[in-house]
Motif scaffolding. Structure first.
Motif, PDB file in Angstrom:
ATOM      1  N   LYS A   1     -11.153  39.555  -7.074  1.00  0.00           N
ATOM      2  CA  LYS A   1     -10.844  40.918  -7.509  1.00  0.00           C
ATOM      3  C   LYS A   1      -9.390  41.267  -7.276  1.00  0.00           C
ATOM      4  CE  LYS A   1     -12.385  43.958  -4.657  1.00  0.00           C
ATOM      5  NZ  LYS A   1     -11.127  44.370  -3.972  1.00  0.00           N
ATOM      6  N   ASP A   2      -8.831  40.809  -6.163  1.00  0.00           N
ATOM      7  CA  ASP A   2      -7.532  41.283  -5.703  1.00  0.00           C
ATOM      8  C   ASP A   2      -6.329  40.504  -6.206  1.00  0.00           C
ATOM      9  OD1 ASP A   2      -9.012  43.056  -4.236  1.00  0.00           O
ATOM     10  OD2 ASP A   2      -8.351  42.347  -2.266  1.00  0.00           O
ATOM     11  N   ARG A   3      -6.480  39.218  -6.448  1.00  0.00           N
ATOM     12  CA  ARG A   3      -5.297  38.355  -6.453  1.00  0.00           C
ATOM     13  C   ARG A   3      -4.313  38.630  -7.585  1.00  0.00           C
ATOM     14  NH1 ARG A   3      -7.849  32.413  -7.827  1.00  0.00           N
ATOM     15  NH2 ARG A   3      -8.854  32.955  -9.812  1.00  0.00           N
ATOM     16  N   ASN A   4      -4.738  39.301  -8.657  1.00  0.00           N
ATOM     17  CA  ASN A   4      -3.795  39.644  -9.715  1.00  0.00           C
ATOM     18  C   ASN A   4      -3.267  41.066  -9.605  1.00  0.00           C
ATOM     19  OD1 ASN A   4      -3.872  37.109 -10.981  1.00  0.00           O
ATOM     20  ND2 ASN A   4      -5.768  37.636 -12.038  1.00  0.00           N
ATOM     21  N   HIS A   5      -3.605  41.746  -8.520  1.00  0.00           N
ATOM     22  CA  HIS A   5      -3.085  43.093  -8.283  1.00  0.00           C
ATOM     23  C   HIS A   5      -1.830  43.001  -7.423  1.00  0.00           C
ATOM     24  CE1 HIS A   5      -6.331  45.602  -9.958  1.00  0.00           C
ATOM     25  NE2 HIS A   5      -7.145  44.622  -9.590  1.00  0.00           N
ATOM     26  N   PRO A   6      -0.677  43.400  -7.950  1.00  0.00           N
ATOM     27  CA  PRO A   6       0.548  43.304  -7.145  1.00  0.00           C
ATOM     28  C   PRO A   6       0.533  44.216  -5.929  1.00  0.00           C
ATOM     29  CG  PRO A   6       0.955  44.525  -9.181  1.00  0.00           C
ATOM     30  CD  PRO A   6      -0.416  43.921  -9.298  1.00  0.00           C
ATOM     31  N   SER A   7      -0.280  45.267  -5.966  1.00  0.00           N
ATOM     32  CA  SER A   7      -0.346  46.184  -4.825  1.00  0.00           C
ATOM     33  C   SER A   7      -0.913  45.506  -3.589  1.00  0.00           C
ATOM     34  CB  SER A   7      -1.191  47.408  -5.180  1.00  0.00           C
ATOM     35  OG  SER A   7      -2.490  47.028  -5.599  1.00  0.00           O
ATOM     36  N   VAL A   8      -1.774  44.514  -3.758  1.00  0.00           N
ATOM     37  CA  VAL A   8      -2.401  43.847  -2.606  1.00  0.00           C
ATOM     38  C   VAL A   8      -1.395  42.880  -2.001  1.00  0.00           C
ATOM     39  CG1 VAL A   8      -4.288  42.410  -1.790  1.00  0.00           C
ATOM     40  CG2 VAL A   8      -4.685  44.042  -3.649  1.00  0.00           C
ATOM     41  N   ILE A   9      -0.999  43.149  -0.765  1.00  0.00           N
ATOM     42  CA  ILE A   9       0.012  42.301  -0.116  1.00  0.00           C
ATOM     43  C   ILE A   9      -0.553  41.545   1.081  1.00  0.00           C
ATOM     44  CG2 ILE A   9       1.945  43.742  -0.871  1.00  0.00           C
ATOM     45  CD1 ILE A   9       1.953  44.895   2.033  1.00  0.00           C
ATOM     46  N   MET A  10      -1.791  41.856   1.495  1.00  0.00           N
ATOM     47  CA  MET A  10      -2.337  41.217   2.687  1.00  0.00           C
ATOM     48  C   MET A  10      -3.858  41.376   2.686  1.00  0.00           C
ATOM     49  SD  MET A  10      -1.212  41.982   6.675  1.00  0.00           S
ATOM     50  CE  MET A  10       0.405  42.430   6.067  1.00  0.00           C
ATOM     51  N   TYR A  11      -4.538  40.416   3.311  1.00  0.00           N
ATOM     52  CA  TYR A  11      -5.978  40.490   3.510  1.00  0.00           C
ATOM     53  C   TYR A  11      -6.284  40.625   4.998  1.00  0.00           C
ATOM     54  CZ  TYR A  11      -6.213  38.335  -1.166  1.00  0.00           C
ATOM     55  OH  TYR A  11      -6.069  38.041  -2.497  1.00  0.00           O
ATOM     56  N   SER A  12      -7.337  41.385   5.294  1.00  0.00           N
ATOM     57  CA  SER A  12      -7.885  41.419   6.649  1.00  0.00           C
ATOM     58  C   SER A  12      -9.293  40.863   6.602  1.00  0.00           C
ATOM     59  CB  SER A  12      -7.905  42.849   7.191  1.00  0.00           C
ATOM     60  OG  SER A  12      -8.645  42.909   8.399  1.00  0.00           O
ATOM     61  N   ILE A  13      -9.633  40.030   7.571  1.00  0.00           N
ATOM     62  CA  ILE A  13     -10.953  39.395   7.586  1.00  0.00           C
ATOM     63  C   ILE A  13     -11.918  40.068   8.552  1.00  0.00           C
ATOM     64  CG2 ILE A  13     -10.176  37.143   6.768  1.00  0.00           C
ATOM     65  CD1 ILE A  13     -10.022  36.239   9.698  1.00  0.00           C
ATOM     66  N   GLY A  14     -11.479  41.155   9.193  1.00  0.00           N
ATOM     67  CA  GLY A  14     -12.398  41.830  10.102  1.00  0.00           C
ATOM     68  C   GLY A  14     -11.764  43.017  10.775  1.00  0.00           C
ATOM     69  N   ASN A  15     -12.574  43.708  11.563  1.00  0.00           N
ATOM     70  CA  ASN A  15     -12.122  44.901  12.281  1.00  0.00           C
ATOM     71  C   ASN A  15     -12.832  45.006  13.620  1.00  0.00           C
ATOM     72  OD1 ASN A  15     -10.963  47.697  12.576  1.00  0.00           O
ATOM     73  ND2 ASN A  15     -13.151  48.200  12.589  1.00  0.00           N
TER      74      ASN A  15
END
Length: 812
Positions: free
Chosen positions: A359-373
Motif C-alpha cells: 500500500k505504502d511504497r509508491n507514496h512519497p509521503s511515507v518516509i519510514m515504517y514502524s513495526i510496533g509500539n
C-alpha cells in the motif's frame, strides 16, 4: 485489470435485527448504544461491539465466466468470513490489513449473493475505539489471464540529479513472459520520461531518465502520474496509473534525516484511525480535511498510531506535503487486552507487513515504517530476534525506507527480564480470552501520569539503557516514547544512533524541541496526539469539582474521547497546538487563550496528556466578575495585554517564558488585545472579542461536493454573532435536517463526555460548537441543511452536489 468501486447496494444486519440498506464505507459500531457496563470499557469508549452480516447482490455480466473476479477490501474490522452464493471464499482476522478475495464459481449473467459476516463481539480487543464492519472501501476487480497484479509495481527514486533516475520494478506471473512493460511518466499532461523492457523473468525492471525533475517534499509536494502498460501480442492487455513523487530519504547520525539530500526536522503528531463523529468509517474528504488542518497548524509529519494508515489519508499527505511514519501494529505476542490478536501474532504479521508495504511504497509521503509500539517483548532475546526478523522482512520488501519500532524506556524497565510476559499462562485454546500482561502500555500510562515531569528522570534511570539497547541495535532509527530526557546523553553514549521522539507529552514541546534543533542525530518529535480520538476515554481529559477527587487516568461512562488531541475531533485547534506553533516559530502573532470560566475556582485533577484546558475565547456569558486565567502563546520577546484598553502589564514571553505568558484578570465583556514585542518594538497584535447577541449559525466549509455517494461536506454549527464570534456558555440542543440529494451521516461535538449519539439528528453544542457531516446520495442538485435550536433560533445553508465521474482505483 480494472477496478471499480463496489460500495453501493449493500445491506447490514446486526444480530437479531432486520437488514437495512447501507453504502460503504460503514462503521457498524458507531450507531450502537453505549452503556457504562459495555465490555469494551474505557478502551473502546463504552461501545458494546457485536456481529454484523453485510450482503449485496451482484448481477455478473454474461461473459463473467471468461474472466477472473476478485474483491479488494481496504479494511474490515472484526473476524470476517466472506461468502459467494453461500460458499466460503475468504476469511480475514486482521482489522487493518488490505486483502483480496477471489470470486470463483460466479454465476455468469445471473445474480450472485455476496455476504461478509463480521464478528467483533469479543471485547475488549483493542486499546482504543476500533469500529466494526466494512469501514473502508471495497473494489470489484476484473482480472485477465495476463495482468499487472495488485501490489506488483514499485517505484524507486535511485538518484535525484538532472536527469533523475527512476526505477519501476514490476512483478509478474510466468504467463507474462515475453510480453513488454512500458512505463510513461506524465507531468500534468506532458510526457516527462518513457521506457520499456521485455519480460524475461517474474521481476522486470524499467529504468527511466527524468529531465528537469521536480522532487516531492513538504514544501513542494509535486506528483507525477506513472502509466504502466503490459503489452502482449501487440495489444495492451493491462494498464495501471500510479501517482508517485520523486523523493529520496536517508538517515545519518551526523546529518540527521535527509529528504532529497536536505536536512528535515519532523514536527510530528500521532493520529488514530477514527474520524471522530464518523467513527472508523474512512472517507477521502474527511482524511483530506484532517491532513489540511494538521498542516495549517504547523505539523509536517504524522505517525499512524498504531495501525497502518488508510489509502485516503496517504493520498492527502501526498497531495498536501506531510511526511508519514506508518506503523504496523500495537500488539506482538504478549496481549495488551483480553481479546486482541497476540496469540496469532506470529501467524499474521508477515501478511500484515506485506499489505502495508504494498500500500505504502509508491507514496512519497511515507518516509519510514514502524513495526510496533511499546512492546515489552523487546526486553527479551526472543523479542530482539523478532524485531531483527521483522526489520529484515520489511527491508526486503522495500529497501529504501528506514524501519523503527516505538520503545517505551519506562515500560521495558518495568517489564524486567521476562519482557512483561503474562503472570499466568493464557487460557486454553478453546477460549479466545487471554490474560493481559500486568506491564502494558496502559500500565505505563498510569505510572507516567502520576510521575509527570519526573518521567524524564526515570527514563534515564540505571537499567533503562540495558533494557532497550539490544532491540534498538536491530533498527535503522531508535524511536523513543516519553524519553526525550535521554537525547543528550545518548548522543554521547551511542554516537551512531539516529533518534526520533515517537511519542511525547504535548506540554513538553518547549523543553524538548531545542534538543531536536541542536543534536544532529535527533530527527524530530511526535506529540501524543495531534488529533483527538475516540476511546481510551478520558486519558487526556481534566476532571473538575467532586469528580476530581475520584478520577483516575481513564474516566467512567459517559466519557468518550481520549482527550489529548492538540486538535479536537471536530477539527478545532486548542492551546496545545498554539504552543507547538510558537515553539516551532510558526505563530505570527500572540495567541490569546483562557481557562474555561465555567470552571473558575473549581478543584481540578489534571492529566499528563493535556498540558492545559485553555481555549481561544473571550466570550463567556454570565461569567462577569469571575477571575479569568489567561495563557498567551507567543514566540516574541515580550507581550502586553490590554483589556478594554487598560494594560494588564508587559511581560516576558517566547523562549524565556516557555512560550506561554500568564495573566489574571476579572472577566468583563468587551475586547482583549495581546501585543507582541521584539527588541522593544511592536511586531504583532491579536484580539478576541465577546459575542454580541449570538444566534444559531450554519457554516459550510466547502460550497459543494461530488454526487458520488463517497464525498462528504462538513458544516460548522455555531452559536455566534454576526462577526462569527462564538459564545462559549450558551450551549443549546440543535436538530439538523437535510433536504435534497444528501443524508446526514454524523452530528456531534467535541464534548469529552456525552450520552448523545453521533448517528442521531439531534445533539448538544459544546462551548458553542457542533459539527454536521452530510453525504451525497449520488444525485446532483442543491442541498439545504437546516438547523434549529431551543433558544437560539434556526439557520440554514446550501451546498451543491455536482456531477461526479465514475471512480476507478489508481493501483500500486
Amino acid at each position: 485489470m480494472t477496478s471499480v468501486l463496489f460500495t453501493d447496494g449493500w445491506t447490514v444486519a446486526a444480530r437479531g435485527e432486520a437488514p437495512r440498506p447501507v453504502t460503504l464505507p460503514h462503521d457498524a459500531m458507531i450507531t450502537e448504544k453505549r452503556t457504562a457496563d459495555a465490555p469494551s470499557g474505557a478502551h473502546g469508549g463504552y461501545f458494546p461491539g457485536g456481529r454484523y452480516l453485510y450482503s449485496k447482490t451482484w448481477a455478473a455480466p454474461s461473459e463473467a465466466g471468461e474472466r477472473q473476479w476478485r474483491l479488494f477490501f481496504e479494511g474490515v474490522y472484526g473476524d470476517a468470513t466472506i461468502r459467494l452464493n453461500g460458499e466460503v471464499v475468504g476469511r480475514n482476522v486482521s482489522g487493518y490489513r488490505e486483502f483480496t478475495v477471489p470470486l470463483e464459481r460466479v454465476i455468469a449473467g445471473g445474480d450472485n449473493v455476496i455476504e461478509v459476516d463480521v464478528d467483533n463481539s469479543t471485547q475488549p480487543n483493542s486499546r482504543w475505539y476500533s469500529g466494526s464492519g466494512i469501514y473502508r472501501k471495497v473494489w470489484l476487480e476484473d482480472v485477465g489471464a495476463i495482468h499487472l497484479p495488485y501490489g506488483g509495481i514499485g517505484f524507486r527514486t535511485i538518484m535525484l540529479g538532472n536527469p533523475a533516475t527512476l526505477e519501476a520494478v514490476v512483478h509478474l506471473a510466468p504467463a507474462a513472459l515475453g510480453a513488454e512493460v512500458t512505463v510513461r511518466l506524465d507531468d500534468d499532461g506532458v510526457t516527462a520520461a518513457q521506457a520499456s523492457a521485455v519480460v524475461s523473468s517474474t521481476q522486470t525492471t524499467v529504468t527511466l531518465d527524468v529531465l528537469d525533475p521536480k522532487p516531492w517534499s513538504e514544501r513542494s509536494p509535486h506528483l507525477y502520474t506513472a502509466v504502466v502498460s503490459l503489452v502482449a501480442g501487440g495489444e495492451i492487455v493491462d494498464e495501471q496509473a500510479v501517482r508517485i513523487g520523486l523523493r529520496t530519504v536517508e538517515v545519518d547520525p551526523r546529518r540527521g534525516l535527509l529528504i532529497n539530500g536536505e536536512r528535515v526536522l519532523l514536527r510530528g503528531g500521532c493520529v488514530h484511525h477514527d474520524s471522530g463523529p464518523l467513527g472508523a468509517a474512512t472517507f477521502r474528504t474527511a482524511e483530506h480535511r484532517r491532513a489540511r488542518i494538521l498542516k495549517e497548524n504547523g505539523f509536517n509529519a504524522i505517525r499512524s498510531a498504531h495501525t497502518p494508515m488508510s489509502r485516503d489519508l496517504l493520498d492527502a499527505c501526498d497531495e498536501l506535503g506531510l511526511y508519514v511514519l506508518d506503523e504496523l501494529t500495537d500488539v506482538w505476542y504478549h496481549p495488551k487486552t483480553e481479546f486482541d490478536l497476540a496469540s496469532r501474532f506470529d501467524e499474521i504479521w508477515p501478511d500484515d507487513a506485506r499489505a502495508m508495504v504494498a500500500k505504502d511504497r509508491n507514496h512519497p509521503s511515507v518516509i519510514m515504517y514502524s513495526i510496533g509500539n511499546e512492546n515489552t517483548e523487546t526486553r527479551t532475546p526472543k523479542g530482539v530476534e523478532t524485531a531483527r526478523e521483522m526489520r529484515a522482512f520489511v527491508r526486503t520488501l522495500d529497501p529504501d525506507r528506514p524501519v523503527t519500532t516505538a520503545v517505551n524506556f519506562l515500560l521495558n524497565l518495568m517489564a524486567g527480564g521476562k519482557g512483561g510476559a503474562p503472570s499466568a499462562a493464557p487460557a486454553p485454546a478453546a477460549s479466545s480470552k487471554k490474560r493481559p500482561s500486568a506491564v502494558t502500555s496502559t500500565a505505563a500510562n498510569i505510572v507516567a501520569d502520576r510521575l509527570g515531569s519526573i518521567m524524564q528522570l526515570v527514563a534515564r534511570a540505571p537499567g533503562t539503557d540495558k533494557a532497550t539497547r539490544d532491540v534498538i541495535g536491530t533498527l535503522d532509527v531508535a524511536s523513543y516514547n516519553y524519553a526525550w530526557g535521554r537525547y543528550k546523553g545518548d548522543a554521547k553514549r551511542h554516537p551512531d544512533r539516529v533518534i526520533l521522539g515517537s511519542e511525547s507529552l504535548p506540554g513538553d514541546i518547549a523543553r524538548l524541541w531545542p534538543n531536536v534543533q541542536k543534536l544532529p542525530n535527533v530527527i524530530g518529535d511526535f506529540a501524543w496526539t495531534s488529533w483527538d480520538y475516540l476511546g481510551e476515554a478520558g486519558v487526556g481529559t481534566w476532571a473538575y469539582g467532586e469528580d476530581s477527587l475520584t478520577a483516575g487516568l481513564s474516566k467512567p461512562y459517559p466519557h468518550l474521547t481520549g482527550g489529548p488531541g492538540a486538535i479536537d475531533i471536530t477539527g478545532v485547534a486548542g492551546a496545545p497546538a498554539l504552543l507547538s506553533r510558537a515553539v516551532w516559530g510558526l505563530l505570527p502573532e500572540p495567541a490569546i487563550t483562557v481557562r474555561p470560566l465555567d470552571r473558575a475556582k473549581e478543584r481540578v485533577r489534571r492529566t499528563a496528556w493535556r498540558s492545559t484546558d485553555a481555549v481561544s475565547s473571550w466570550s463567556w456569558a454570565g461569567a462577569e466578575g469571575r477571575e479569568a486565567e489567561l495563557e498567551i502563546y507567543a514566540g516574541d520577546d515580550e507581550v502586553e495585554v490590554f483589556l478594554n484598553g487598560r494594560s494588564l502589564g508587559r511581560k516576558r514571553a517566547g523562549v524565556k517564558a516557555g512560550y506561554v505568558t500568564r495573566y489574571r484578570a476579572a472577566y468583563e465583556l468587551g475586547e482583549i488585545v495581546a501585543v507582541g514585542y521584539r527588541q522593544g518594538a511592536v511586531v504583532s497584535r491579536s484580539v478576541l472579542r465577546s459575542a454580541q447577541s449570538p444566534t444559531l449559525r450554519v457554516n459550510p466549509e466547502t460550497p459543494d461536493l461530488a454526487a458520488d455517494r463517497q464525498e462528504l461536506a462538513f458544516l460548522r454549527i455555531e452559536i455566534a454573532d454576526d462577526n462569527g464570534v462564538v459564545e462559549m456558555l450558551q450551549d443549546d440542543i440543535v436538530t439538523v435536517e437535510v433536504q435534497g440529494p444528501a443524508t446526514l451521516v454524523a452530528l456531534g461535538s467535541a464534548a469529552p463526555a456525552t450520552s448523545e449519539s453521533f448517528a442521531a439528528g439531534q445533539h448538544s453544542t459544546h462551548y458553542g460548537r457542533a459539527l454536521a457531516i452530510i453525504r451525497s446520495d449520488g444525485t446532483p442538485g442543491p442541498i439545504i441543511v437546516r438547523a434549529s435550536s431551543r433558544r437560539h433560533g434556526t439557520a440554514e445553508a446550501q451546498v451543491t452536489a455536482r456531477l461526479a465521474q465514475v471512480t476507478a482505483r489508481e493501483d500500486a
